[in-house]
Enzyme design. Structure first.
Site, PDB file in Angstrom:
ATOM      1  CD  GLU A 164      10.561  12.748  11.133  1.00 54.44           C
ATOM      2  OE1 GLU A 164       9.393  12.375  11.328  1.00 54.44           O
ATOM      3  OE2 GLU A 164      11.395  12.056  10.534  1.00 54.44           O
ATOM      4  CB  CYS A 195      13.568   9.022   7.738  1.00 59.70           C
ATOM      5  SG  CYS A 195      14.485   8.130   6.483  1.00 59.70           S
ATOM      6  CE  LYS A 212      -1.790   2.838   2.913  1.00 60.39           C
ATOM      7  NZ  LYS A 212      -1.828   4.055   2.089  1.00 60.39           N
ATOM      8  CD  GLU A 248      14.019   0.913   8.360  1.00 64.35           C
ATOM      9  OE1 GLU A 248      14.607   1.940   8.720  1.00 64.35           O
ATOM     10  OE2 GLU A 248      14.500  -0.223   8.474  1.00 64.35           O
TER      11      GLU A 248
HETATM   12  P1  NAD Z   1       2.641   8.273   7.743  1.00 65.70           P
HETATM   13  O1  NAD Z   1       2.995   7.491   8.947  1.00 65.70           O
HETATM   14  O2  NAD Z   1       1.626   9.332   7.865  1.00 65.70           O
HETATM   15  O3  NAD Z   1       2.118   7.312   6.581  1.00 65.70           O
HETATM   16  C1  NAD Z   1       2.899   6.243   6.099  1.00 65.70           C
HETATM   17  C2  NAD Z   1       1.992   5.192   5.490  1.00 65.70           C
HETATM   18  O4  NAD Z   1       1.181   4.642   6.526  1.00 65.70           O
HETATM   19  C3  NAD Z   1       1.040   5.722   4.425  1.00 65.70           C
HETATM   20  O5  NAD Z   1       0.921   4.768   3.388  1.00 65.70           O
HETATM   21  C4  NAD Z   1      -0.270   5.849   5.183  1.00 65.70           C
HETATM   22  O6  NAD Z   1      -1.406   5.764   4.354  1.00 65.70           O
HETATM   23  C5  NAD Z   1      -0.187   4.651   6.113  1.00 65.70           C
HETATM   24  N1  NAD Z   1      -1.035   4.724   7.303  1.00 65.70           N
HETATM   25  C6  NAD Z   1      -1.552   5.821   7.907  1.00 65.70           C
HETATM   26  N2  NAD Z   1      -2.301   5.457   8.970  1.00 65.70           N
HETATM   27  C7  NAD Z   1      -2.245   4.110   9.048  1.00 65.70           C
HETATM   28  C8  NAD Z   1      -2.796   3.142   9.947  1.00 65.70           C
HETATM   29  N3  NAD Z   1      -3.551   3.488  10.971  1.00 65.70           N
HETATM   30  N4  NAD Z   1      -2.509   1.848   9.736  1.00 65.70           N
HETATM   31  C9  NAD Z   1      -1.713   1.470   8.720  1.00 65.70           C
HETATM   32  N5  NAD Z   1      -1.179   2.324   7.821  1.00 65.70           N
HETATM   33  C10 NAD Z   1      -1.439   3.639   7.991  1.00 65.70           C
HETATM   34  O7  NAD Z   1       4.023   8.841   7.195  1.00 65.70           O
HETATM   35  P2  NAD Z   1       4.254   9.824   5.988  1.00 65.70           P
HETATM   36  O8  NAD Z   1       3.760  11.175   6.412  1.00 65.70           O
HETATM   37  O9  NAD Z   1       3.728   9.230   4.729  1.00 65.70           O
HETATM   38  O10 NAD Z   1       5.849   9.808   5.891  1.00 65.70           O
HETATM   39  C11 NAD Z   1       6.655  10.592   6.678  1.00 65.70           C
HETATM   40  C12 NAD Z   1       7.220   9.808   7.854  1.00 65.70           C
HETATM   41  O11 NAD Z   1       7.907   8.665   7.386  1.00 65.70           O
HETATM   42  C13 NAD Z   1       8.243  10.599   8.627  1.00 65.70           C
HETATM   43  O12 NAD Z   1       8.040  10.457  10.005  1.00 65.70           O
HETATM   44  C14 NAD Z   1       9.567   9.953   8.222  1.00 65.70           C
HETATM   45  O13 NAD Z   1      10.597  10.092   9.150  1.00 65.70           O
HETATM   46  C15 NAD Z   1       9.170   8.551   8.025  1.00 65.70           C
HETATM   47  N6  NAD Z   1      10.148   7.885   7.153  1.00 65.70           N
HETATM   48  C16 NAD Z   1      11.053   7.020   7.716  1.00 65.70           C
HETATM   49  C17 NAD Z   1      12.008   6.403   6.922  1.00 65.70           C
HETATM   50  C18 NAD Z   1      13.014   5.451   7.508  1.00 65.70           C
HETATM   51  O14 NAD Z   1      13.606   4.689   6.747  1.00 65.70           O
HETATM   52  N7  NAD Z   1      13.236   5.441   8.814  1.00 65.70           N
HETATM   53  C19 NAD Z   1      12.045   6.660   5.559  1.00 65.70           C
HETATM   54  C20 NAD Z   1      11.120   7.539   5.027  1.00 65.70           C
HETATM   55  C21 NAD Z   1      10.160   8.132   5.839  1.00 65.70           C
END
Ligand code: NAD
Length: 504
Positions: A398, A298, A189, A264
């Site tokens: 962050e 991230c 997804k 991650e």
């Molecule tokens: P997010 O957590 O809002 O969403 C990530 C994914 O999770 C999306 O596909 C979203 O639709 C899904 N999601 C949302 N609610 C959910 C739920 N209740 N159950 C299951 N899935 C759900 O993150 P974002 O805003 O898309 O991305 C930014 C974040 O990602 C930042 O915090 C960043 O640090 C992190 N990130 C981490 C890494 C790493 O490798 N550590 C890499 C890239 C991004």
């Protein structure tokens, strides 16, 4: 803001809006409802996607389960698996420009960076192909004359892969080829903000000959699609990249079936600069760490912890370099920093900067939105905040924007305490001309990755992941495949008969 480098709107030709559908059991399917994505830079419609719900998630999970339980996919030879992954890599290369443009239009990142990411993604598929042929278990020939022990490494099963919007194609490529190399099946997804390049990947997988049901893609929102993928009893593992907040929610939802979790998550990554560091090199790397992907990364090096004797000299250099970083139309080849992902996120960044200022931080540069002539989208200017103290929110949270917080230290121990004094532990950097200082810091800092005298160099061979609230598990390297496996212990009696347990 004056004296910044700004790139106005280009006259780049935009592709027609894309229509995205789910890929379930090898068939492209729609939903009654759809959702749209507009370019965060240009405001134009980029894609209309099927909006999945519980029925689509359940159908995709069932297809992945069948492909794992009832087909020969998990038992395919490493050679056959590797050949398939290599074919996928070649097809990614062939469609690089199309994927890169879609990535730019949905995420706002600059085209030159998007091209490099798609190239890097193809390399990940190739690297995973090499692992498919070399991954193996273990044997124990030292358990006595009667016993031979074998440790088998088996695919874990059905994996839910949930990805964020900041590196849509790269992050799915940090997970999926490794899961496939291990013999797993998957439901993927993508973020609702950047769904389309994952659909393009689905087209490539079909063209490469992946059997139906091995990879399924469901488009839609975190709740209900991601939530269902986290809780479903037929899923063996969730591999999630995203925010720490959603990671916690997934952990709670998944606890009912005790599936394996790999996370991650976010970071608040420190770059620690000692008094004997090469300040020019450090300042350049800090500019890179702050502004790359508009700070929506991230690995953003969003916290500088600098020895107070060189703080002003470093800050001046960072500000001077920040003015040279090209912000603007992400479709222009010279642009280094594009648009912020959404209006809401832009407001969140502005809020952090406002709060920092109110708490006593000094704005050395920026601190406001940026107007790009000819573009209606969200842009935030390069921002440097000096005089930040560890109690301020901007030093701990962050921000996920192009905003740098500068803190100072006096002693080595204080630098380590500041670096470790947040909830996150993704990556850290240290700058010193004394390798002993670098190594001592590297051993004491709590982070999944440490860079010495450089920042954000990454390689498929090197594992990546976080400690504390930045995550659990590792991607990339051989560990990236091992995450998607389970061990089976095979203990074999190799001589006839067995000493009886029952007496008499
Ligand atoms: P997010 O957590 O809002 O969403 C990530 C994914 O999770 C999306 O596909 C979203 O639709 C899904 N999601 C949302 N609610 C959910 C739920 N209740 N159950 C299951 N899935 C759900 O993150 P974002 O805003 O898309 O991305 C930014 C974040 O990602 C930042 O915090 C960043 O640090 C992190 N990130 C981490 C890494 C790493 O490798 N550590 C890499 C890239 C991004």
């Amino acid at each position: 803001m004056k004296d910044l480098t700004v790139i106005d709107a280009t006259s780049a030709v935009m592709p027609d809006p894309f229509t995205g559908r789910h890929l379930i059991d090898g068939i492209w399917t729609g939903s009654d409802e759809t959702f749209q994505r507009h370019s965060p830079a240009h405001g134009t419609l980029v894609s209309t996607s099927a909006r999945g719900g519980k029925p689509e998630a359940d159908a995709a999970i069932a297809a992945a389960r069948r492909a794992f339980d009832d087909t020969d996919w998990p038992a395919l030879s490493g050679k056959a698996r590797a050949m398939l992954l290599l074919k996928v890599a070649d097809l990614i290369d062939a469609r690089r420009e199309e994927i890169a443009v879609m990535e730019v239009l949905e995420s706002g990142k600059p085209i030159s960076q998007a091209r490099a990411e798609i190239e890097g993604a193809a390399d990940l598929w190739r690297y995973a192909a090499s692992l498919a042929r070399t991954a193996h278990g273990d044997s124990h020939n030292t358990l006595g004359p009667d016993i031979l022990g074998v440790v088998l490494r088996e695919p874990i099963g059905v994996v839910s892969i949930i990805t964020p919007w900041n590196f849509p194609f790269l992050i799915v490529s940090q997970k999926l080829p490794f899961a496939l190399a291990a013999g797993c099946t998957a439901v993927v997804k993508p973020s609702e903000l950047t769904p389309s390049t994952t659909v393009l990947l689905g087209e490539i997988l079909i063209e490469a000959g992946l059997p139906a049901g091995v990879v399924n893609i469901v488009l839609g929102f975190g709740d209900p699609v991601g939530a269902r993928m986290a809780v479903h009893e037929a899923v063996d593992m969730v591999s999630f990249t995203g925010s720490t907040q959603v990671g916690r929610r997934i952990a709670a939802a998944a606890s009912g079936t005790l599936k394996k979790l790999s996370f991650e998550l976010g970071g608040k990554n420190p770059q620690v600069v000692f008094g004997d560091a090469d300040l020019d090199a450090a300042a350049d790397a800090i500019a890179f760490g702050t502004y790359f992907n508009a700070g929506e990364c991230c690995n953003s090096g969003s916290r500088v912890i600098v020895h107070q004797d060189v703080a002003e000299a470093l800050s001046d250099r960072i500000v001077a370099l920040s003015r040279k970083v090209a912000f603007g139309d992400p479709m222009h080849p010279d642009t280094q920093v594009g648009a912020i992902i959404s209006v809401d996120h832009q407001a969140k960044i502005a809020g952090y900067v406002r709060d920092a200022r109110a708490a006593g931080a000094r704005i050395a540069l920026g601190g406001e939105a940026l107007d790009i002539p000819g573009l209606p989208g969200c842009f935030y200017g390069p921002t440097v905040l000096a005089g930040v103290t560890p109690d301020m929110t901007i030093a701990r949270d962050e921000v996920f924007g192009p905003a740098l917080a500068i803190l100072t230290f006096r002693t080595f121990d204080e630098a380590v305490a500041l670096a470790n004094g947040v909830d996150y532990g993704l990556s850290a950097g240290v700058w010193s001309s004394d390798m002993h200082t670098c190594l001592q810091f590297a051993r004491k800092v709590r982070a999944g990755t440490v860079w010495t005298n450089t920042w954000m160099d990454g390689f498929p061979e090197m594992p990546f992941g976080g400690v504390k609230q930045s995550g659990q598990g590792r991607e990339l390297g051989r560990y990236g495949l091992e995450e998607f496996t389970e061990l089976k212990t095979l203990t074999m009696k190799v001589t006839p008969g067995r000493a009886p347990w029952v007496r008499g």
